[in-house]
Design a protein around this motif. Structure first.
Motif, PDB file in Angstrom:
ATOM      1  N   LEU A 142       0.894  -1.765   0.391  1.00  0.00           N
ATOM      2  CA  LEU A 142       0.116  -0.025   0.030  1.00  0.00           C
ATOM      3  C   LEU A 142       0.955   1.124   0.152  1.00  0.00           C
ATOM      4  N   TYR A 143       0.221   2.612  -0.617  1.00  0.00           N
ATOM      5  CA  TYR A 143       0.808   3.589  -0.566  1.00  0.00           C
ATOM      6  C   TYR A 143       0.829   4.045   0.938  1.00  0.00           C
ATOM      7  N   TYR A 144       1.638   4.766   1.592  1.00  0.00           N
ATOM      8  CA  TYR A 144       2.170   4.998   3.227  1.00  0.00           C
ATOM      9  C   TYR A 144       0.886   5.817   3.637  1.00  0.00           C
ATOM     10  N   THR A 145       0.652   7.046   2.505  1.00  0.00           N
ATOM     11  CA  THR A 145      -1.313   7.687   3.548  1.00  0.00           C
ATOM     12  C   THR A 145      -2.315   6.684   3.357  1.00  0.00           C
ATOM     13  N   LYS A 146      -2.052   5.121   2.655  1.00  0.00           N
ATOM     14  CA  LYS A 146      -3.379   3.953   2.759  1.00  0.00           C
ATOM     15  C   LYS A 146      -2.628   3.634   4.042  1.00  0.00           C
ATOM     16  N   CYS A 147      -1.924   3.562   4.265  1.00  0.00           N
ATOM     17  CA  CYS A 147      -0.981   1.930   5.139  1.00  0.00           C
ATOM     18  C   CYS A 147      -1.591   2.880   6.914  1.00  0.00           C
ATOM     19  N   TYR A 148      -1.897   4.282   6.360  1.00  0.00           N
ATOM     20  CA  TYR A 148      -1.876   4.974   7.517  1.00  0.00           C
ATOM     21  C   TYR A 148      -3.190   5.013   7.896  1.00  0.00           C
ATOM     22  N   GLU A 149      -3.826   5.038   6.677  1.00  0.00           N
ATOM     23  CA  GLU A 149      -5.637   4.988   7.218  1.00  0.00           C
ATOM     24  C   GLU A 149      -6.252   3.807   7.629  1.00  0.00           C
ATOM     25  N   LEU A 150      -5.318   2.411   6.888  1.00  0.00           N
ATOM     26  CA  LEU A 150      -6.025   1.305   7.256  1.00  0.00           C
ATOM     27  C   LEU A 150      -5.308   0.991   9.038  1.00  0.00           C
ATOM     28  N   CYS A 172      13.045  -0.082   6.368  1.00  0.00           N
ATOM     29  CA  CYS A 172      14.279   0.819   5.748  1.00  0.00           C
ATOM     30  C   CYS A 172      13.229   1.486   4.511  1.00  0.00           C
ATOM     31  N   GLY A 173      14.025   2.340   3.681  1.00  0.00           N
ATOM     32  CA  GLY A 173      13.660   2.324   2.365  1.00  0.00           C
ATOM     33  C   GLY A 173      14.878   3.458   1.605  1.00  0.00           C
ATOM     34  N   SER A 174      15.454   3.822   0.436  1.00  0.00           N
ATOM     35  CA  SER A 174      16.114   4.651   0.374  1.00  0.00           C
ATOM     36  C   SER A 174      15.357   5.337  -1.110  1.00  0.00           C
ATOM     37  N   SER A 175      16.247   6.166  -1.530  1.00  0.00           N
ATOM     38  CA  SER A 175      15.886   7.255  -2.623  1.00  0.00           C
ATOM     39  C   SER A 175      17.200   7.670  -3.100  1.00  0.00           C
ATOM     40  N   VAL A 176      17.198   7.404  -4.688  1.00  0.00           N
ATOM     41  CA  VAL A 176      18.314   8.211  -5.293  1.00  0.00           C
ATOM     42  C   VAL A 176      17.819   9.025  -5.828  1.00  0.00           C
ATOM     43  N   GLN A 177      18.948   9.795  -5.639  1.00  0.00           N
ATOM     44  CA  GLN A 177      18.096  11.430  -6.960  1.00  0.00           C
ATOM     45  C   GLN A 177      19.607  12.299  -7.610  1.00  0.00           C
ATOM     46  N   TYR A 178      19.122  12.346  -8.966  1.00  0.00           N
ATOM     47  CA  TYR A 178      20.746  12.862  -9.248  1.00  0.00           C
ATOM     48  C   TYR A 178      20.878  15.390  -9.057  1.00  0.00           C
ATOM     49  N   TRP A 179      21.216  15.182  -9.048  1.00  0.00           N
ATOM     50  CA  TRP A 179      21.589  17.355  -8.725  1.00  0.00           C
ATOM     51  C   TRP A 179      22.741  17.419  -9.666  1.00  0.00           C
ATOM     52  N   LYS A 214      14.470  12.658   0.659  1.00  0.00           N
ATOM     53  CA  LYS A 214      14.315  12.898   2.202  1.00  0.00           C
ATOM     54  C   LYS A 214      12.998  12.347   2.514  1.00  0.00           C
ATOM     55  N   LYS A 215      11.737  12.804   1.718  1.00  0.00           N
ATOM     56  CA  LYS A 215      10.698  12.593   1.308  1.00  0.00           C
ATOM     57  C   LYS A 215      10.347  11.207   1.077  1.00  0.00           C
ATOM     58  N   GLN A 216      10.820  10.860  -0.076  1.00  0.00           N
ATOM     59  CA  GLN A 216      10.804   9.870  -0.888  1.00  0.00           C
ATOM     60  C   GLN A 216      11.375   8.139   0.088  1.00  0.00           C
ATOM     61  N   ALA A 217      12.456   8.908   0.677  1.00  0.00           N
ATOM     62  CA  ALA A 217      13.037   7.595   1.477  1.00  0.00           C
ATOM     63  C   ALA A 217      12.504   7.256   2.760  1.00  0.00           C
ATOM     64  N   TYR A 218      11.630   7.999   3.235  1.00  0.00           N
ATOM     65  CA  TYR A 218      10.839   7.822   4.598  1.00  0.00           C
ATOM     66  C   TYR A 218       9.191   7.324   3.863  1.00  0.00           C
ATOM     67  N   GLN A 219       9.248   7.708   3.236  1.00  0.00           N
ATOM     68  CA  GLN A 219       8.004   6.971   2.427  1.00  0.00           C
ATOM     69  C   GLN A 219       8.333   5.348   1.972  1.00  0.00           C
ATOM     70  N   PHE A 220       8.987   4.462   1.731  1.00  0.00           N
ATOM     71  CA  PHE A 220       9.690   3.950   1.003  1.00  0.00           C
ATOM     72  C   PHE A 220      10.145   2.938   2.560  1.00  0.00           C
TER      73      PHE A 220
END
Length: 319
Positions: free
Chosen positions: A138-146, A199-206, A222-228
């Motif tokens: 589930l997407y993380y907001t749906k996890c909260y809801e459930l 755990c979750g990780s996110s890789v980005q280019y800058w 940061k946002k995506q790592a937390y979501q994952f």
């Protein structure tokens, strides 16, 4: 006596959790009106994952849901694909988290739903073979809801244990650097005394040539790592709903953390840009699930584990 059920934090794609509603007259009703009507009727039986509404000219539900197997020729095209009986009508899929709730709604509402004097047809959905075994967290907001629905607003807590940055300054031919954030969260169920980590990780280019690029990439990573990480910890949780309606929580210890410790230098040869998930708004949950599924291990044996847990609970007389 009702049978116990296990609810996990994965998208409820099972046919037994999805109600197909057809022959919804168009008339003066908009899709918003139809959504409100269906939600008011079906939500009385349990928490809904979503309601998807389509016009009669839409041939297939985005490849995620097939029409139910038609039991009369009027509901089937010559080529075998299903269709609405009336060309000016709508059809909808009402998706529950619970099989028991879906079955109860189908039983109680079948033959009792009317719109503009026209009776609606209700049946279980029949999923296409290609998606029948889909098992996406589930997407993380749906996890909260459930979790809030079954455990209560104060029935669980989430804390961030670490949020660390790992950056490669090596650059590339594009003049871009790679930035990686890794997040570790802990979920606690005070009533049961259970804790679980994810755990979750996110890789980005800058772009080193853009002064704002790195800051934007940091925020996105940061946002995506937390979501994952939230999705990762909830996918290990199992809600056991007993026949008497009591809710017990178990942790599936067979699922490992999805994030492996890696060196960003090892990521550089990979075309990460094509795999990076863009920043997602909660209203785009379905797109988020499609884009992020490559970052999450899918559990293939959860149904078997669920059956084993239920058998053990029933053997112990846990009701």
């Amino acid at each position: 006596m009702s049978v116990s059920e296990i609810i996990d934090f994965y998208k409820p794609f099972e046919n037994e959790k999805s109600i197909f509603v057809c022959n919804i007259p168009a008339g003066k009703l908009t899709e918003v009106d139809i959504y409100k009507f269906l939600y008011s009727r079906f939500s009385a039986f349990g928490l809904l994952y979503d309601i998807r509404i389509f016009g009669s000219n839409f041939e297939h539900a985005s490849g995620q849901m097939a029409f139910p197997e038609a039991d009369d020729k009027e509901l089937t095209h010559e080529n075998g694909t299903a269709a609405n009986k009336h060309p000016d009508s709508y059809y909808a899929f009402v998706n529950f988290y619970s099989r028991a709730d879906a079955a109860n709604a189908r039983e109680k509402l079948s033959g009792r739903l009317n719109v503009s004097g026209q009776a609606l047809k209700i049946r279980f959905a029949a999923r296409a073979a290609s998606t029948r075994n889909s098992h996406q967290p589930l997407y993380y907001t749906k996890c909260y809801e459930l979790a809030d629905y079954y455990l209560g607003f104060n029935g669980w807590t989430m804390s961030v244990k670490s949020l660390k940055e790992r950056i490669s300054e090596g650059g590339s031919e594009r003049g871009a650097n790679v930035l990686c954030f890794e997040c570790l969260v802990q979920l606690s169920i005070p009533r049961s005394g259970l804790t679980c980590s994810g755990c979750g990780s996110s890789v980005q280019y800058w772009d080193a040539k853009d002064i704002c690029s790195r800051s934007a990439s940091i925020c996105r990573a940061k946002k995506q790592a937390y979501q994952f990480s939230v999705q990762d910890v909830f996918r290990k949780l199992l809600l056991v709903i007993t026949g008497s309606g009591k809710v017990h929580v178990e942790v599936d210890t067979t699922i490992d953390m999805q994030m492996d410790s890696h060196d960003p230098q090892e990521i550089l040869p990979i075309n990460i840009r094509d795999a990076v998930v863009e920043e997602i708004d909660s209203t785009d949950e379905e797109n988020a699930g499609d884009e992020s599924k490559e970052n999450i291990d899918l559990l293939s044996n959860v149904d078997e584990n669920n059956r084993q847990i239920l058998a053990e609970l029933e053997a112990e007389g846990w009701d």
